[in-house]
Design a protein around this motif. Structure first.
Motif, PDB file in Angstrom:
ATOM      1  N   PRO A 116       0.840  -1.208   0.000  1.00  0.00           N
ATOM      2  CA  PRO A 116       0.000   0.000   0.000  1.00  0.00           C
ATOM      3  C   PRO A 116       0.867   1.247   0.000  1.00  0.00           C
ATOM      4  O   PRO A 116       1.896   1.302   0.678  1.00  0.00           O
ATOM      5  CB  PRO A 116      -0.806  -0.132   1.300  1.00  0.00           C
ATOM      6  CG  PRO A 116       0.024  -1.021   2.171  1.00  0.00           C
ATOM      7  CD  PRO A 116       0.763  -1.950   1.263  1.00  0.00           C
ATOM      8  N   ILE A 117       0.469   2.237  -0.791  1.00  0.00           N
ATOM      9  CA  ILE A 117       1.293   3.445  -0.904  1.00  0.00           C
ATOM     10  C   ILE A 117       0.534   4.727  -0.557  1.00  0.00           C
ATOM     11  O   ILE A 117       1.146   5.749  -0.285  1.00  0.00           O
ATOM     12  CB  ILE A 117       1.890   3.580  -2.319  1.00  0.00           C
ATOM     13  CG1 ILE A 117       0.782   3.597  -3.387  1.00  0.00           C
ATOM     14  CG2 ILE A 117       2.886   2.467  -2.588  1.00  0.00           C
ATOM     15  CD1 ILE A 117       1.302   3.870  -4.793  1.00  0.00           C
ATOM     16  N   ARG A 118      -0.812   4.686  -0.578  1.00  0.00           N
ATOM     17  CA  ARG A 118      -1.539   5.948  -0.381  1.00  0.00           C
ATOM     18  C   ARG A 118      -2.966   5.648   0.063  1.00  0.00           C
ATOM     19  O   ARG A 118      -3.589   4.672  -0.356  1.00  0.00           O
ATOM     20  CB  ARG A 118      -1.551   6.740  -1.683  1.00  0.00           C
ATOM     21  CG  ARG A 118      -2.170   8.123  -1.596  1.00  0.00           C
ATOM     22  CD  ARG A 118      -1.950   8.917  -2.881  1.00  0.00           C
ATOM     23  NE  ARG A 118      -2.532   8.287  -4.063  1.00  0.00           N
ATOM     24  CZ  ARG A 118      -1.843   7.724  -5.033  1.00  0.00           C
ATOM     25  NH1 ARG A 118      -0.526   7.688  -4.976  1.00  0.00           N
ATOM     26  NH2 ARG A 118      -2.431   7.170  -6.088  1.00  0.00           N
ATOM     27  N   LEU A 119      -3.502   6.507   0.931  1.00  0.00           N
ATOM     28  CA  LEU A 119      -4.903   6.463   1.328  1.00  0.00           C
ATOM     29  C   LEU A 119      -5.615   7.685   0.770  1.00  0.00           C
ATOM     30  O   LEU A 119      -5.073   8.793   0.785  1.00  0.00           O
ATOM     31  CB  LEU A 119      -5.044   6.463   2.858  1.00  0.00           C
ATOM     32  CG  LEU A 119      -4.677   5.183   3.617  1.00  0.00           C
ATOM     33  CD1 LEU A 119      -4.846   5.411   5.115  1.00  0.00           C
ATOM     34  CD2 LEU A 119      -5.546   4.018   3.168  1.00  0.00           C
ATOM     35  N   GLY A 120      -6.826   7.483   0.262  1.00  0.00           N
ATOM     36  CA  GLY A 120      -7.659   8.588  -0.202  1.00  0.00           C
ATOM     37  C   GLY A 120      -8.972   8.603   0.554  1.00  0.00           C
ATOM     38  O   GLY A 120      -9.554   7.543   0.828  1.00  0.00           O
TER      39      GLY A 120
END
Length: 670
Positions: A97-101
């Motif tokens: 995982p690299i990013r949360l939106g």
């Protein structure tokens, strides 16, 4: 620190029955131990608890398209070559995982996968790492840690990794590390290195961490007979691989042979199955997968392994720019052995031979290199649009790479065509406002992939993005209304060399939506009009309803100090202008281009044809600039999707001079 290592780097002796002592010291430091073990008919890497899990008395055999585990007569634990797995599986995992939106009442927000400080990864100790694998780790270190964009996940995993290497004793027929200069000797990049003999191991250290571990074992120095036996082990492995291949001409030979018949021949056998890239210890191509809840209010962007052999890897709005298997095999082999040197200063291959053994069609890269790459240094083919330049191309340094998405607001939008919308965005982010004409941003919404979008205008309080709805992500962006928010990362890439216009005539040629990235360049022309010579703008579109910025272009056409010509491919009943392709606008032109600079954007075929015409009018290749479209998934040159020859288009472009591109501009499927 180097003196401390040297003073303790007396080779030590570890009896064979005491290997667990080394493993216990590593585990006492909180490390998970990863080592070779037998599973599913192969020697693979996995978590081990002790020396009993290692493949004692087991070896392996490999040949093109064939691999099997063998039974040995001794009880050595590391007398085998490499299996299908490498440390890359842990240092650069298949999914991360690299990013949360998030969508909230205040707008969209983006953050790292954990808003708290990133927890330290579980420290790992790899035992049994070979010289070729150490070389692969060094290559990935350079890709992920030494460039303008650092992979934070990789950095954290590498910082906590302890490497116990083992020198090779029995290579298989697919090994060719001696040709790549990566083995079989272990020389650098390790914490501890072992050389296995029947009754024990020669132990050497290569780092302060290695000194600490070996000192804890209180080992005796190795005697002279053991040292001689250890030297014989490595010498035997080198002899077993035979004479190294002559790699001297491969770099130039592969790039000079894009149309070699060997590419089509190997494509008849290649299944495009991606096995070679999956087992490769250096391949780093990735894509991003979006995972979200049902209403899209929370999403996770996940980096996943990908392969340049997948047809969708090179997909853009107009289709794949590598549609054929021969295109994709050429891309892989040429990158691995040639253009990797241009990008990273080394080969992308370490000679481990995994791609040979695990290819179901039994394709041997050594044979392909001999047929296609061993042709010696030959001149690059010179096509008319890339004739020899009179000057070196201008070098433009891109700015620093922004790492995070920032939230921007939609102040309004303008419908350009049936499928194209311009969003007027407001922001106070200084980096965004300081971009150059021709740069782009990655734009995204939670639950949608980020899309590369050209900046079609810079304003003092924001910027414009002109977006054609070509897929779900861009369609969602075009449907945003006033008051909406989105995430933007940029500006990215290399823009138009506006400084080259000073004192020269300027020719601007756009096809369809290609006018969008040229629009800020036209703004720059208007701002510096007195410092320029003649300014000529040539615009083409498929139909009258596909024209961009219609009213704005109409106002430009009324100016006395700028020449504007328009044409459409197909006219309707209300169109009174010219009909035909954009290059036909030059048919009756009388100007001389020897003091002109040209900027071109549109479909690649259109740009190639236009460049031919411009060259015939005296505009040399080092004064003709184009902007390229590729699958720019990351925007910073780390995912591999946008590669064109030796360039990553997102990082080294998207703006290039024809002199820089050379034959790459006109080679199909590159």
């Amino acid at each position: 620190m180097a003196q401390a290592i040297a003073s303790t780097n007396v080779p030590r002796w570890l009896p064979a029955d005491q290997l667990d002592r080394l493993i216990d010291v590593l585990r006492a430091d909180g490390r998970t131990i990863i080592g070779p073990t037998v599973r599913d008919g192969a020697i693979v890497l996995a978590e081990i608890q002790g020396a009993a899990d290692l493949p004692a008395g087991r070896g392996d055999e490999a040949s093109p398209g064939r691999y099997r585990v063998t039974q040995r007569k001794d009880s050595r634990r590391f007398d085998h070559a490499v299996g299908p797995m490498s440390p890359k599986r842990w240092t650069f995992p298949p999914r991360a995982p690299i990013r949360l939106g998030r969508r909230t009442s205040a707008g969209v927000r983006f953050s790292g996968v954990d808003p708290r400080p990133t927890p330290r990864p579980t420290p790992l100790a790899f035992i049994g790492v070979r010289a070729c694998e150490l070389a692969a780790i060094k290559i990935q270190d350079h890709v992920f840690l030494d460039g303008p964009a650092v992979d934070g996940d990789y950095r954290a995993r590498r910082a906590s990794a302890f490497l116990v290497a083992v020198e090779c004793a029995t290579p298989t027929s697919t090994c060719f590390c001696t040709s790549m200069g990566t083995g079989p000797e272990v020389t650098t990049g390790f914490d501890v290195v072992l050389t296995e003999l029947d009754d024990g191991f020669i132990v050497r250290v290569g780092s302060p961490a290695g000194v600490t571990v070996v000192d804890a074992l209180s080992l005796s120095p190795a005697d002279g007979s053991a040292m001689k036996a250890a030297e014989a082990v490595v010498a035997g492995a080198r002899d077993a691989m035979g004479s190294p291949m002559n790699m001297e001409n491969v770099h130039e030979g592969l790039q000079a042979s894009p149309e070699h018949p060997g590419w089509a021949a190997v494509a008849e056998r290649c299944l495009s199955c991606t096995n070679c890239t999956l087992v490769c210890p250096t391949c780093f191509c990735t894509s991003v997968v979006e995972r979200s809840d049902l209403d899209g209010s929370i999403s996770t962007s996940e980096r996943t392994w990908d392969s340049c052999f997948n047809e969708g890897f090179a997909k853009v709005a107009g289709g794949s720019f590598r549609p054929l298997v021969k295109d994709r095999y050429r891309q892989w082999l040429t990158h691995k052995f040639s253009t990797w040197w241009d990008q990273f200063g080394s080969s992308g291959c370490v000679g481990c031979g995994r791609c040979i053994a695990w290819c179901p069609a039994g394709i041997d890269v050594r044979e392909e290199l001999a047929v296609i790459g061993g042709v010696g240094p030959v001149p690059m083919p010179q096509l008319s649009v890339v004739a020899a330049a009179t000057e070196a191309p201008v070098t433009i340094s891109p700015g620093s790479v922004p790492a995070a998405f920032v939230t921007v607001h939609v102040d309004g939008s303008s419908r350009e065509t049936a499928d194209t919308m311009t969003l007027h965005l407001s922001t106070t982010d200084r980096r965004l406002l300081a971009g150059r004409p021709g740069q782009f941003v990655m734009a995204t919404l939670p639950a949608f992939s980020a899309a590369p979008i050209s900046i079609s205008r810079f304003r003092s309080d924001g910027l414009d993005l002109t977006i054609r709805a070509a897929g779900p992500a861009t369609r969602a962006l075009t449907e945003l209304e006033r008051g909406s928010t989105l995430g933007v990362r940029g500006p990215l890439g290399r823009g138009w060399p506006v400084e080259e216009m000073t004192g020269r005539d300027v020719v601007i040629v756009a096809g369809g939506v290609g006018l969008a990235p040229l629009r800020p360049l036209i703004d720059a022309c208007l701002a510096e009009r007195d410092a320029l010579g003649a300014v000529r703008i040539y615009l083409g579109a498929r139909t009258p309803t596909d024209r961009l910025f219609v009213e704005e272009v109409g106002r430009l056409a009324l100016r006395m100090d700028i020449e504007v010509e328009e044409t459409v491919d197909r006219a309707g009943p209300v169109w009174l202008g010219r009909v035909g392709i954009v290059t036909q606008l030059f048919d009756h032109a009388t100007w001389d281009g020897r003091n002109a600079v040209a900027f071109v954007c549109g479909p690649e075929r259109m740009m190639q044809a236009t460049s031919e015409v411009l060259f015939s009018r005296g505009i040399d290749v080092d004064r003709t600039w184009v902007t390229l479209e590729r699958n720019m998934s990351c925007g910073v040159g780390l995912c591999g999707h946008c590669q064109l020859g030796k360039f990553f288009v997102c990082k080294d472009g998207p703006v290039f001079s024809l002199a820089e591109l050379g034959p790459a501009f006109t080679t199909d499927g590159l």
